[in-house]
Design a protein around this motif. Structure first.
Motif, PDB file in Angstrom:
ATOM      1  N   LEU A 196      23.669  68.905  65.534  1.00 23.20           N
ATOM      2  CA  LEU A 196      22.483  68.173  64.781  1.00 23.20           C
ATOM      3  C   LEU A 196      22.562  66.642  65.643  1.00 23.20           C
ATOM      4  CD1 LEU A 196      23.508  70.350  62.806  1.00 23.20           C
ATOM      5  CD2 LEU A 196      22.874  68.788  60.882  1.00 23.20           C
ATOM      6  N   LEU A 197      21.542  66.342  66.068  1.00 25.39           N
ATOM      7  CA  LEU A 197      21.554  65.155  66.774  1.00 25.39           C
ATOM      8  C   LEU A 197      20.570  64.262  66.030  1.00 25.39           C
ATOM      9  CD1 LEU A 197      20.749  66.800  70.285  1.00 25.39           C
ATOM     10  CD2 LEU A 197      22.867  66.058  69.355  1.00 25.39           C
ATOM     11  N   GLY A 198      20.906  63.017  65.849  1.00 18.58           N
ATOM     12  CA  GLY A 198      20.207  62.048  65.167  1.00 18.58           C
ATOM     13  C   GLY A 198      19.364  61.238  66.244  1.00 18.58           C
ATOM     14  N   LYS A 199      17.949  60.918  65.720  1.00 22.05           N
ATOM     15  CA  LYS A 199      16.934  60.617  66.655  1.00 22.05           C
ATOM     16  C   LYS A 199      16.886  59.120  66.875  1.00 22.05           C
ATOM     17  CE  LYS A 199      13.137  64.070  66.544  1.00 22.05           C
ATOM     18  NZ  LYS A 199      12.000  64.619  66.266  1.00 22.05           N
ATOM     19  N   ASP A 200      17.173  58.321  65.589  1.00 26.97           N
ATOM     20  CA  ASP A 200      17.073  56.793  65.634  1.00 26.97           C
ATOM     21  C   ASP A 200      18.389  56.199  65.885  1.00 26.97           C
ATOM     22  OD1 ASP A 200      16.419  54.397  65.100  1.00 26.97           O
ATOM     23  OD2 ASP A 200      16.281  54.527  62.837  1.00 26.97           O
ATOM     24  N   ALA A 201      18.350  55.373  66.918  1.00 27.59           N
ATOM     25  CA  ALA A 201      19.636  54.544  67.338  1.00 27.59           C
ATOM     26  C   ALA A 201      19.871  53.304  66.758  1.00 27.59           C
ATOM     27  CB  ALA A 201      19.873  54.496  68.730  1.00 27.59           C
ATOM     28  N   SER A 202      18.640  52.847  66.005  1.00 26.67           N
ATOM     29  CA  SER A 202      18.388  51.669  65.520  1.00 26.67           C
ATOM     30  C   SER A 202      19.715  51.009  64.632  1.00 26.67           C
ATOM     31  CB  SER A 202      17.059  51.390  64.540  1.00 26.67           C
ATOM     32  OG  SER A 202      17.030  52.251  63.451  1.00 26.67           O
ATOM     33  N   ASN A 203      20.246  51.784  64.033  1.00 28.08           N
ATOM     34  CA  ASN A 203      21.524  51.533  63.131  1.00 28.08           C
ATOM     35  C   ASN A 203      22.866  51.344  63.690  1.00 28.08           C
ATOM     36  OD1 ASN A 203      19.702  51.138  60.751  1.00 28.08           O
ATOM     37  ND2 ASN A 203      19.980  53.581  60.519  1.00 28.08           N
ATOM     38  N   ILE A 204      22.868  51.732  64.937  1.00 27.93           N
ATOM     39  CA  ILE A 204      24.102  51.729  65.894  1.00 27.93           C
ATOM     40  C   ILE A 204      24.265  50.453  66.270  1.00 27.93           C
ATOM     41  CG2 ILE A 204      25.301  52.868  67.750  1.00 27.93           C
ATOM     42  CD1 ILE A 204      23.715  55.252  67.527  1.00 27.93           C
ATOM     43  N   ARG A 205      25.553  49.932  65.948  1.00 25.13           N
ATOM     44  CA  ARG A 205      25.904  48.453  66.372  1.00 25.13           C
ATOM     45  C   ARG A 205      27.036  48.468  67.180  1.00 25.13           C
ATOM     46  NH1 ARG A 205      25.384  43.748  62.627  1.00 25.13           N
ATOM     47  NH2 ARG A 205      27.099  44.924  61.589  1.00 25.13           N
ATOM     48  N   LEU A 206      27.478  47.786  68.055  1.00 20.11           N
ATOM     49  CA  LEU A 206      28.760  47.699  68.529  1.00 20.11           C
ATOM     50  C   LEU A 206      29.704  46.949  67.587  1.00 20.11           C
ATOM     51  CD1 LEU A 206      29.592  48.253  71.535  1.00 20.11           C
ATOM     52  CD2 LEU A 206      29.633  45.905  71.953  1.00 20.11           C
ATOM     53  N   GLU A 207      29.321  46.212  66.908  1.00 23.44           N
ATOM     54  CA  GLU A 207      30.150  45.568  65.835  1.00 23.44           C
ATOM     55  C   GLU A 207      30.829  46.431  64.821  1.00 23.44           C
ATOM     56  OE1 GLU A 207      27.172  44.350  66.393  1.00 23.44           O
ATOM     57  OE2 GLU A 207      27.436  42.558  67.626  1.00 23.44           O
ATOM     58  N   ASP A 208      30.003  47.785  64.631  1.00 22.07           N
ATOM     59  CA  ASP A 208      30.566  48.566  63.655  1.00 22.07           C
ATOM     60  C   ASP A 208      31.492  49.965  64.278  1.00 22.07           C
ATOM     61  OD1 ASP A 208      29.127  47.203  61.785  1.00 22.07           O
ATOM     62  OD2 ASP A 208      27.255  48.469  62.088  1.00 22.07           O
ATOM     63  N   LEU A 209      31.578  49.902  65.386  1.00 30.15           N
ATOM     64  CA  LEU A 209      32.550  50.845  66.311  1.00 30.15           C
ATOM     65  C   LEU A 209      33.988  50.838  66.052  1.00 30.15           C
ATOM     66  CD1 LEU A 209      30.551  51.376  69.443  1.00 30.15           C
ATOM     67  CD2 LEU A 209      30.011  52.439  67.528  1.00 30.15           C
ATOM     68  N   GLY A 210      34.528  49.662  65.586  1.00 28.02           N
ATOM     69  CA  GLY A 210      35.948  49.685  65.425  1.00 28.02           C
ATOM     70  C   GLY A 210      36.871  48.947  66.548  1.00 28.02           C
ATOM     71  N   LEU A 211      36.077  48.287  67.440  1.00 28.45           N
ATOM     72  CA  LEU A 211      36.803  47.551  68.427  1.00 28.45           C
ATOM     73  C   LEU A 211      37.273  46.391  67.690  1.00 28.45           C
ATOM     74  CD1 LEU A 211      33.820  47.741  71.174  1.00 28.45           C
ATOM     75  CD2 LEU A 211      36.422  48.562  71.368  1.00 28.45           C
ATOM     76  N   LYS A 216      36.665  43.958  72.157  1.00 26.21           N
ATOM     77  CA  LYS A 216      35.438  43.882  72.188  1.00 26.21           C
ATOM     78  C   LYS A 216      35.153  42.966  73.128  1.00 26.21           C
ATOM     79  CE  LYS A 216      31.561  42.235  69.334  1.00 26.21           C
ATOM     80  NZ  LYS A 216      30.934  41.627  67.968  1.00 26.21           N
ATOM     81  N   ALA A 217      36.031  41.424  73.316  1.00 20.81           N
ATOM     82  CA  ALA A 217      35.650  40.872  74.063  1.00 20.81           C
ATOM     83  C   ALA A 217      35.841  41.169  75.685  1.00 20.81           C
ATOM     84  CB  ALA A 217      36.664  39.282  74.118  1.00 20.81           C
ATOM     85  N   LYS A 218      36.961  42.208  75.948  1.00 20.37           N
ATOM     86  CA  LYS A 218      36.963  42.780  77.354  1.00 20.37           C
ATOM     87  C   LYS A 218      36.013  43.535  77.670  1.00 20.37           C
ATOM     88  CE  LYS A 218      42.046  42.615  77.228  1.00 20.37           C
ATOM     89  NZ  LYS A 218      43.163  43.503  77.123  1.00 20.37           N
ATOM     90  N   TYR A 219      35.216  44.372  76.641  1.00 18.45           N
ATOM     91  CA  TYR A 219      34.271  45.198  76.744  1.00 18.45           C
ATOM     92  C   TYR A 219      32.948  44.324  77.216  1.00 18.45           C
ATOM     93  CZ  TYR A 219      31.295  49.284  75.983  1.00 18.45           C
ATOM     94  OH  TYR A 219      30.184  50.398  76.171  1.00 18.45           O
ATOM     95  N   LEU A 220      32.647  43.565  76.410  1.00 17.99           N
ATOM     96  CA  LEU A 220      31.416  42.816  76.596  1.00 17.99           C
ATOM     97  C   LEU A 220      31.522  41.972  78.017  1.00 17.99           C
ATOM     98  CD1 LEU A 220      30.809  41.031  73.095  1.00 17.99           C
ATOM     99  CD2 LEU A 220      29.484  43.047  74.025  1.00 17.99           C
ATOM    100  N   GLU A 221      32.410  41.776  78.373  1.00 13.08           N
ATOM    101  CA  GLU A 221      32.538  41.009  79.590  1.00 13.08           C
ATOM    102  C   GLU A 221      32.328  42.114  80.944  1.00 13.08           C
ATOM    103  OE1 GLU A 221      35.891  38.867  82.544  1.00 13.08           O
ATOM    104  OE2 GLU A 221      36.355  38.760  80.213  1.00 13.08           O
ATOM    105  N   ALA A 222      32.677  43.263  80.724  1.00  8.75           N
ATOM    106  CA  ALA A 222      32.620  44.327  81.506  1.00  8.75           C
ATOM    107  C   ALA A 222      31.064  44.749  81.752  1.00  8.75           C
ATOM    108  CB  ALA A 222      33.303  45.396  81.272  1.00  8.75           C
ATOM    109  N   VAL A 223      30.339  44.912  80.502  1.00  8.45           N
ATOM    110  CA  VAL A 223      28.997  45.351  80.404  1.00  8.45           C
ATOM    111  C   VAL A 223      27.813  44.272  80.651  1.00  8.45           C
ATOM    112  CG1 VAL A 223      29.715  47.251  78.919  1.00  8.45           C
ATOM    113  CG2 VAL A 223      29.003  45.071  77.793  1.00  8.45           C
ATOM    114  N   LYS A 224      28.375  43.200  80.611  1.00 10.08           N
ATOM    115  CA  LYS A 224      27.365  42.071  80.870  1.00 10.08           C
ATOM    116  C   LYS A 224      27.362  41.679  82.371  1.00 10.08           C
ATOM    117  CE  LYS A 224      27.070  40.242  76.182  1.00 10.08           C
ATOM    118  NZ  LYS A 224      27.012  38.971  75.409  1.00 10.08           N
ATOM    119  N   LYS A 225      28.152  42.294  83.214  1.00 10.81           N
ATOM    120  CA  LYS A 225      28.185  42.015  84.710  1.00 10.81           C
ATOM    121  C   LYS A 225      26.668  42.518  85.305  1.00 10.81           C
ATOM    122  CE  LYS A 225      32.939  41.673  85.603  1.00 10.81           C
ATOM    123  NZ  LYS A 225      34.297  42.403  86.236  1.00 10.81           N
TER     124      LYS A 225
END
Length: 471
Positions: A196-211, A216-225
C-alpha cells in the motif's frame, strides 16, 4: 461462568462472524459443529432476545459460554480490531466476492498496514497483514477459492491471468493511495504481495522523523550543499523512502530543478519531476540518470543504488555539480562505504563526493499505558554484546485495549549518521574495508541508539535484540 485466563481462537473460528457483529452483541466464537455454534458472550448482556436474533442471523443453534466483560472486551480488541470503514470483510470466504478483496484492502489501509500477503499451501491458503513491521494472520481462504481471488487481483492490476509460470508486477490505483502488486509462482500456486502506497507527501516533515537535534543539524548541512551525494541505508521497510521524501519536500522550491527515478513512485510531490522505473523497456536507474544529466538538474533522487553502473554514474553526477540523494542496502553507515568500494567505485572518488552516510531502522515503541518494568538480566543479551552502562531494570510489553493487546503502539526511527570528516576521508583513501578500526571519529551506532531506547523504557529487549547482535 467460564474462568479461563485468556481466550484463544483460531483464524477459522474468527471468520465465522464479522467485527460489527462481534462488537454489537459482545460475542466471540468458541466452537462450531455442523449443528451448533458455541459463543463466548458478555455475562452482563446475555438474554433470550439476543439468542433468538443471533440464531436467526447465523442460521444455527447457539450455545453461550458466559464470561466477564473484561475478558470479552480483551478478546474483542485482540481478534476483532475495528476499522474506520462501515463494513468489515465478509464473514465467510466460501466464495470470493468482490467485496472481500475491497474490504480487506480498506481494512489494511485504515489500521496502518503496509502490506497484504496472500499465500497458498497444499491444503489451504491465508491472508496476512503487516502491521508495525510484523505479519499478522488475518484470514484463512479455502483452497478452491484462492485461484479466483488471484485472478481478480490480476485483472484489477492489469496483469495476464493466463500466465502462471513467471513472476508479474502490476499496480492498482485508488483515489487516495496506490497498491503495488507482486505475484510470484510457488510450489502450490501463486503468492501475492500488495504494497500500500500513499499518494500525498504533503504531511511528511523532516521534523517529525525522529532525528535528534545534532543529527538533524548534520543532515541539513549535508543536503543543503550544491553537490555531493547523500546515502541512506537500511533493509526494506526501514523508512528510507520517507526520509528521502521529507528531504525533497524541504529542498523543493521554484529555484531548483529536482528530478527523481523511483520503483515505485510512493508519493507525489508538486514541483518535482518524478519518473517511474520500467526495466522491461530499458528504463533503468542508470539509463534514467544518464538522461537526467541532460535535463539541467540541481538535485537528483535515485530510488536505490542497485549495481556498479548506477553507483559510478551517481558519483559522476555528484562530481559534476549535482546533489544526489539515494538509498542502498547495507547494515551500517560505514558499511555503505565498503559496499561502494565492492561495486568498483574508486575510494578517492567516494572520499571526494560523499557528504553523509546514514543508516536507519524503525523500532516498535512500547505502549505507554501497559508496559511493565521488570529486573534486567544480562544473560538475556546477545553473547558478544557489552553493555555500555549498567542497567538494573527494563520494560516489557503487556497488552491492553489501547494497543489491541500487542504491547506496542507505533514506531520510531533511529539513525546512525557518519559525517565525512577529514579523519574519515583519510581512512576511506587508505583502507576502505576496515573503517571502524581506522577512524577516531566518534558517532552513535544503531546499537547505541537502540540501547538508549531500552534504557529510557521506550522499547523492549526483544524488539532491539537483532540490532545488538550486529554491534
Amino acid at each position: 461462568m467460564s474462568t479461563d485466563a485468556n481466550i484463544e481462537i483460531s483464524v477459522e473460528l474468527k471468520q465465522l462472524i464479522n467485527a460489527d457483529l462481534a462488537h454489537h452483541y459482545s460475542i466471540i466464537p468458541k466452537n462450531n459443529t455442523e449443528d451448533v455454534m458455541e459463543l463466548y458472550i458478555d455475562a452482563e448482556k446475555v438474554n433470550s432476545e439476543i439468542k433468538e436474533e443471533l440464531e436467526l442471523y447465523l442460521g444455527k443453534s447457539l450455545k453461550f459460554d458466559e464470561i466477564s466483560s473484561e475478558r470479552l472486551n480483551k478478546a474483542l480488541f485482540v481478534y476483532y480490531r475495528k476499522n474506520t470503514r462501515d463494513q468489515e470483510a465478509t464473514q465467510s470466504i466460501s466464495t470470493v466476492e468482490s467485496s472481500f478483496l475491497d474490504n480487506l484492502i480498506f481494512e489494511a489501509k485504515s489500521i496502518g498496514s503496509s502490506d497484504i500477503h496472500f499465500e497458498v499451501y497444499e491444503e489451504e491458503a491465508r491472508a496476512r497483514l503487516r502491521i508495525d513491521g510484523v505479519l499478522v494472520e488475518k484470514y484463512k481462504i479455502p483452497k478452491e477459492s484462492y485461484l479466483e481471488l488471484v485472478n481478480k487481483i490480476k485483472i484489477e492490476s492489469n496483469l495476464d491471468i493466463t500466465e502462471k509460470r513467471l513472476p508479474q508486477d502490476g499496480r492498482i490505483d485508488y483515489k487516495d493511495f496506490d497498491i503495488r502488486v507482486s505475484i510470484l509462482p510457488t510450489l502450490h500456486g501463486e503468492k501475492v504481495v500488495m504494497r500500500l502506497l500513499g499518494k500525498d507527501a504533503s504531511n511528511i516533515r523532516l521534523e517529525d522523523l525522529g532525528l535528534e537535534a545534532d543529527e538533524k543539524a548534520k543532515y541539513l548541512e549535508a543536503v543543503k550543499k550544491n553537490n555531493g551525494i547523500v546515502l541512506i541505508s537500511g533493509p526494506t521497510g526501514s523508512g528510507k523512502t520517507t526520509t528521502l521524501y521529507a528531504t525533497l519536500k524541504l529542498l523543493n522550491d521554484v529555484k531548483r530543478n529536482i528530478v527523481t527515478v523511483e520503483d515505485p513512485i510512493e508519493y507525489t510531490l508538486q514541483g518535482i519531476n518524478q519518473v517511474q522505473l520500467k526495466e522491461d523497456i530499458g528504463l533503468t536507474f542508470s539509463s534514467a540518470l544518464r538522461s537526467f544529466l541532460r535535463q539541467d538538474p540541481d538535485i537528483i533522487m535515485l530510488g536505490e543504488i542497485r549495481d556498479a553502473e548506477t553507483a559510478k554514474m551517481a558519483i559522476r553526477a555528484s562530481l559534476t555539480g549535482h546533489l544526489v540523494l539515494s538509498t542502498i542496502h547495507t547494515n551500517s553507515a560505514l558499511g555503505t562505504i565498503s559496499r561502494l568500494v565492492d561495486m568498483g567505485v574508486p575510494a578517492f572518488y567516494i572520499a571526494e563526493t560523499l557528504n553523509l552516510s546514514v543508516a536507519q531502522r524503525l523500532v516498535r515503541k512500547l505502549c505507554p499505558h501497559c508496559k511493565k518494568e521488570t529486573p534486567f538480566n544480562e544473560e538475556e543479551l546477545p553473547r558478544n554484546y557489552k553493555l555500555p552502562r549498567a542497567l538494573s531494570t527494563h520494560h516489557m510489553p503487556v497488552g491492553c485495549t489501547e494497543c489491541y493487546y500487542t504491547g506496542y503502539k507505533g514506531r520510531r526511527a533511529i539513525y546512525e549518521i557518519v559525517s565525512i570528516t577529514d579523519d574519515v576521508v583519510n581512512a576511506i583513501k587508505n583502507n576502505s574495508h576496515n573503517l571502524e578500526q581506522n577512524i577516531s571519529y566518534k558517532y552513535q551506532s544503531l546499537a547505541d541508539k537502540a540501547f538508549n531506547l531500552l534504557e529510557e523504557g521506550e522499547t523492549s529487549l526483544e524488539e532491539i535484540y537483532s540490532l545488538l547482535i550486529k554491534a
